[in-house]
Design a protein around this motif. Structure first.
Motif, PDB file in Angstrom:
ATOM      1  N   THR A 223       0.896  -1.277  -0.081  1.00  9.55           N
ATOM      2  CA  THR A 223       0.000  -0.119  -0.051  1.00  9.55           C
ATOM      3  C   THR A 223       0.793   1.286  -0.049  1.00  9.55           C
ATOM      4  O   THR A 223       0.409   2.426   0.013  1.00  9.55           O
ATOM      5  CB  THR A 223      -1.105   0.125   1.225  1.00  9.55           C
ATOM      6  N   THR A 224       2.153   1.034  -0.296  1.00 10.39           N
ATOM      7  CA  THR A 224       3.069   2.398  -0.179  1.00 10.39           C
ATOM      8  C   THR A 224       3.672   2.604  -1.337  1.00 10.39           C
ATOM      9  O   THR A 224       3.594   1.776  -2.228  1.00 10.39           O
ATOM     10  CB  THR A 224       4.146   2.350   0.933  1.00 10.39           C
ATOM     11  N   ALA A 225       4.383   3.648  -1.471  1.00 18.13           N
ATOM     12  CA  ALA A 225       5.048   3.856  -2.766  1.00 18.13           C
ATOM     13  C   ALA A 225       6.235   3.004  -3.138  1.00 18.13           C
ATOM     14  O   ALA A 225       6.536   2.955  -4.575  1.00 18.13           O
ATOM     15  CB  ALA A 225       5.483   5.463  -2.858  1.00 18.13           C
ATOM     16  N   THR A 226       6.721   2.316  -2.142  1.00 19.02           N
ATOM     17  CA  THR A 226       7.846   1.217  -2.357  1.00 19.02           C
ATOM     18  C   THR A 226       7.231  -0.186  -2.465  1.00 19.02           C
ATOM     19  O   THR A 226       7.913  -0.991  -2.267  1.00 19.02           O
ATOM     20  CB  THR A 226       8.949   1.505  -1.174  1.00 19.02           C
ATOM     21  N   GLN A 227       5.919  -0.487  -2.505  1.00 19.68           N
ATOM     22  CA  GLN A 227       5.403  -1.598  -2.569  1.00 19.68           C
ATOM     23  C   GLN A 227       5.984  -2.606  -3.842  1.00 19.68           C
ATOM     24  O   GLN A 227       6.277  -1.995  -5.046  1.00 19.68           O
ATOM     25  CB  GLN A 227       3.917  -1.665  -2.735  1.00 19.68           C
ATOM     26  N   ARG A 228       6.402  -3.673  -3.305  1.00 23.12           N
ATOM     27  CA  ARG A 228       7.086  -4.538  -4.478  1.00 23.12           C
ATOM     28  C   ARG A 228       6.211  -5.991  -4.178  1.00 23.12           C
ATOM     29  O   ARG A 228       5.787  -6.478  -3.245  1.00 23.12           O
ATOM     30  CB  ARG A 228       8.428  -5.013  -3.991  1.00 23.12           C
ATOM     31  N   VAL A 229       5.686  -6.327  -5.511  1.00 18.65           N
ATOM     32  CA  VAL A 229       4.852  -7.716  -5.378  1.00 18.65           C
ATOM     33  C   VAL A 229       5.718  -8.769  -6.271  1.00 18.65           C
ATOM     34  O   VAL A 229       6.083  -8.585  -7.288  1.00 18.65           O
ATOM     35  CB  VAL A 229       3.717  -7.492  -6.272  1.00 18.65           C
ATOM     36  N   VAL A 230       5.933  -9.993  -5.603  1.00 17.63           N
ATOM     37  CA  VAL A 230       6.168 -11.314  -6.299  1.00 17.63           C
ATOM     38  C   VAL A 230       5.325 -12.180  -6.245  1.00 17.63           C
ATOM     39  O   VAL A 230       4.751 -12.667  -5.333  1.00 17.63           O
ATOM     40  CB  VAL A 230       7.534 -11.943  -5.628  1.00 17.63           C
ATOM     41  N   ALA A 231       4.635 -12.783  -7.583  1.00 20.11           N
ATOM     42  CA  ALA A 231       3.603 -13.645  -7.696  1.00 20.11           C
ATOM     43  C   ALA A 231       4.071 -14.929  -8.178  1.00 20.11           C
ATOM     44  O   ALA A 231       4.822 -14.769  -9.269  1.00 20.11           O
ATOM     45  CB  ALA A 231       2.465 -12.896  -8.436  1.00 20.11           C
ATOM     46  N   ALA A 232       4.043 -15.901  -7.764  1.00 20.34           N
ATOM     47  CA  ALA A 232       4.368 -17.232  -8.242  1.00 20.34           C
ATOM     48  C   ALA A 232       3.434 -18.546  -7.749  1.00 20.34           C
ATOM     49  O   ALA A 232       2.830 -18.062  -6.482  1.00 20.34           O
ATOM     50  CB  ALA A 232       5.737 -17.539  -7.930  1.00 20.34           C
ATOM     51  N   PRO A 233       3.255 -19.479  -8.415  1.00 17.89           N
ATOM     52  CA  PRO A 233       2.620 -20.568  -7.721  1.00 17.89           C
ATOM     53  C   PRO A 233       3.264 -20.997  -6.411  1.00 17.89           C
ATOM     54  O   PRO A 233       4.581 -20.734  -6.395  1.00 17.89           O
ATOM     55  CB  PRO A 233       2.658 -21.725  -8.759  1.00 17.89           C
ATOM     56  N   LEU A 234       2.591 -21.546  -5.557  1.00 20.84           N
ATOM     57  CA  LEU A 234       3.319 -21.942  -4.279  1.00 20.84           C
ATOM     58  C   LEU A 234       4.540 -22.558  -4.373  1.00 20.84           C
ATOM     59  O   LEU A 234       5.402 -22.295  -3.621  1.00 20.84           O
ATOM     60  CB  LEU A 234       2.141 -22.798  -3.511  1.00 20.84           C
ATOM     61  N   GLY A 235       4.507 -23.634  -5.383  1.00 23.63           N
ATOM     62  CA  GLY A 235       5.903 -24.612  -5.566  1.00 23.63           C
ATOM     63  C   GLY A 235       6.999 -23.634  -5.774  1.00 23.63           C
ATOM     64  O   GLY A 235       8.089 -24.179  -5.368  1.00 23.63           O
ATOM     65  N   GLY A 236       7.013 -22.485  -6.502  1.00 24.47           N
ATOM     66  CA  GLY A 236       8.130 -21.759  -6.660  1.00 24.47           C
ATOM     67  C   GLY A 236       8.161 -20.509  -6.081  1.00 24.47           C
ATOM     68  O   GLY A 236       9.062 -19.521  -6.465  1.00 24.47           O
ATOM     69  N   LEU A 237       7.090 -20.344  -4.994  1.00 24.39           N
ATOM     70  CA  LEU A 237       7.324 -18.960  -4.434  1.00 24.39           C
ATOM     71  C   LEU A 237       8.556 -18.565  -3.591  1.00 24.39           C
ATOM     72  O   LEU A 237       9.185 -17.499  -3.428  1.00 24.39           O
ATOM     73  CB  LEU A 237       5.956 -18.805  -3.524  1.00 24.39           C
ATOM     74  N   ALA A 238       9.084 -19.474  -2.704  1.00 26.61           N
ATOM     75  CA  ALA A 238      10.274 -19.174  -1.843  1.00 26.61           C
ATOM     76  C   ALA A 238      11.370 -18.906  -2.782  1.00 26.61           C
ATOM     77  O   ALA A 238      12.124 -17.828  -2.495  1.00 26.61           O
ATOM     78  CB  ALA A 238      10.498 -20.408  -0.858  1.00 26.61           C
TER      79      ALA A 238
END
Ligand SMILES: C[S@@+](CC[C@H](N)C(=O)[O-])C[C@H]1O[C@@H](n2cnc3c(N)ncnc32)[C@H](O)[C@@H]1O
Length: 273
Positions: A223-238
């Protein structure tokens, strides 16, 4: 001219005596200043003394009235920080100064925020406490990503869980949770403070039967100006989170409702891992 801490404490410096004024445990949301409630804003503007945590954004702090004395009581991993017992004692002391004491907390004060412990300590000593709810990180971030936390087609429940055990709990991650409950595919699972244990946590879910293709997302500074999003299927998230070097505060959301965030990320040039 802001009050000094000594002035804010007034006659209470010698120790609590006489009736106490209310302490306000105020949630300020996940960072976007416009997610403050009207009540939080009013209390911040009128406060004599504000105690605040690490995750309160500078924009939110700038809303505190200029007369207030400010005391940082945040906790940072690996650094010497003020023990929770000391925060309890300070709140107790300042409540007896007849001043308006506001304890600011990120998100909602009762969601993984030790608001419950502060409430118990103060009420046991006769200090009236008022809780002002805030938008918790899960709600703020779900809205920022335009994903619902529940959906009649995909998730009939949502569960908030912490990835961080109490310091006295040395049990390995694999033994900390009831995995059969966490791995329900018709639930949205939100993990607070889950960055350092993410690989083991994801393994636990996969071993309990949650599909490796389950959509998931990790969001830093949501919710802030520095927001970073990493989307991946659970198996590859880490792995994806490690490659992106996400840092605290990061929230992890796992479940079929996240499919939209995953698709958005693919459209924006991300790739399936
Ligand atoms: C001690 S908990 C406090 C939670 C807070 N009381 C709430 O209701 O959101 C801190 C954790 O909340 C999550 N968090 C809070 N604000 C966040 C933000 N803006 N972006 C991502 N995660 C956040 C992170 O998982 C972080 O480690």
């Amino acid at each position: 001219m802001p009050l000094s801490l000594k002035e804010a404490a007034g006659g209470a410096c010698a120790g609590p005596s006489g009736p106490a004024s209310s302490v306000y445990l105020v949630g300020v949301g996940p960072g976007d200043v416009e997610l403050l409630t009207v009540k939080a804003l009013r209390l911040m503007r009128d406060a004599d003394l504000v105690l605040y945590d690490r995750l309160i954004s500078p924009e939110v702090l700038s809303m505190v009235g200029p007369q207030a004395a400010m005391l940082y009581v945040g906790k940072e991993a690996g650094l010497h920080t003020r023990p929770q017992e000391e925060i309890h004692r300070l709140l107790h002391l300042y409540a007896h100064a007849g001043k308006s004491v506001v304890r600011l907390k990120g998100g909602d004060p009762t969601v993984f925020g030790r608001g419950g412990e502060e409430l118990e300590y103060l009420e046991a000593r006769g200090v009236p406490v008022q809780i002002v709810p805030g938008i918790t990180a899960a709600s703020g971030i779900a809205a920022a990503l335009r994903v619902p936390l529940t959906h009649r087609d995909y998730a009939d429940s949502v569960r908030f869980v912490t990835g961080h055990a109490r310091s006295e709990n040395s049990a390995p991650v694999a033994e900390r949770y009831r995995w059969e409950v966490l791995s329900d595919p018709s639930q949205t699972l939100v993990v607070y403070m889950g960055l350092s244990t993410l690989p083991q946590f994801a393994d636990g879910l996969l071993q309990a039967g949650l599909d490796a293709s389950t959509p998931a997302v990790a969001v830093q500074d949501g919710t802030t100006a520095t927001q970073r999003v990493v989307a991946a299927p659970l198996g590859g998230l880490a792995t994806a989170v490690e490659e992106a070097s996400l840092a605290s505060p990061t929230l992890v959301v796992i479940g079929r409702v996240e499919a939209r965030a995953l698709l958005d990320s693919l459209k924006a040039g991300g790739r399936l891992r």
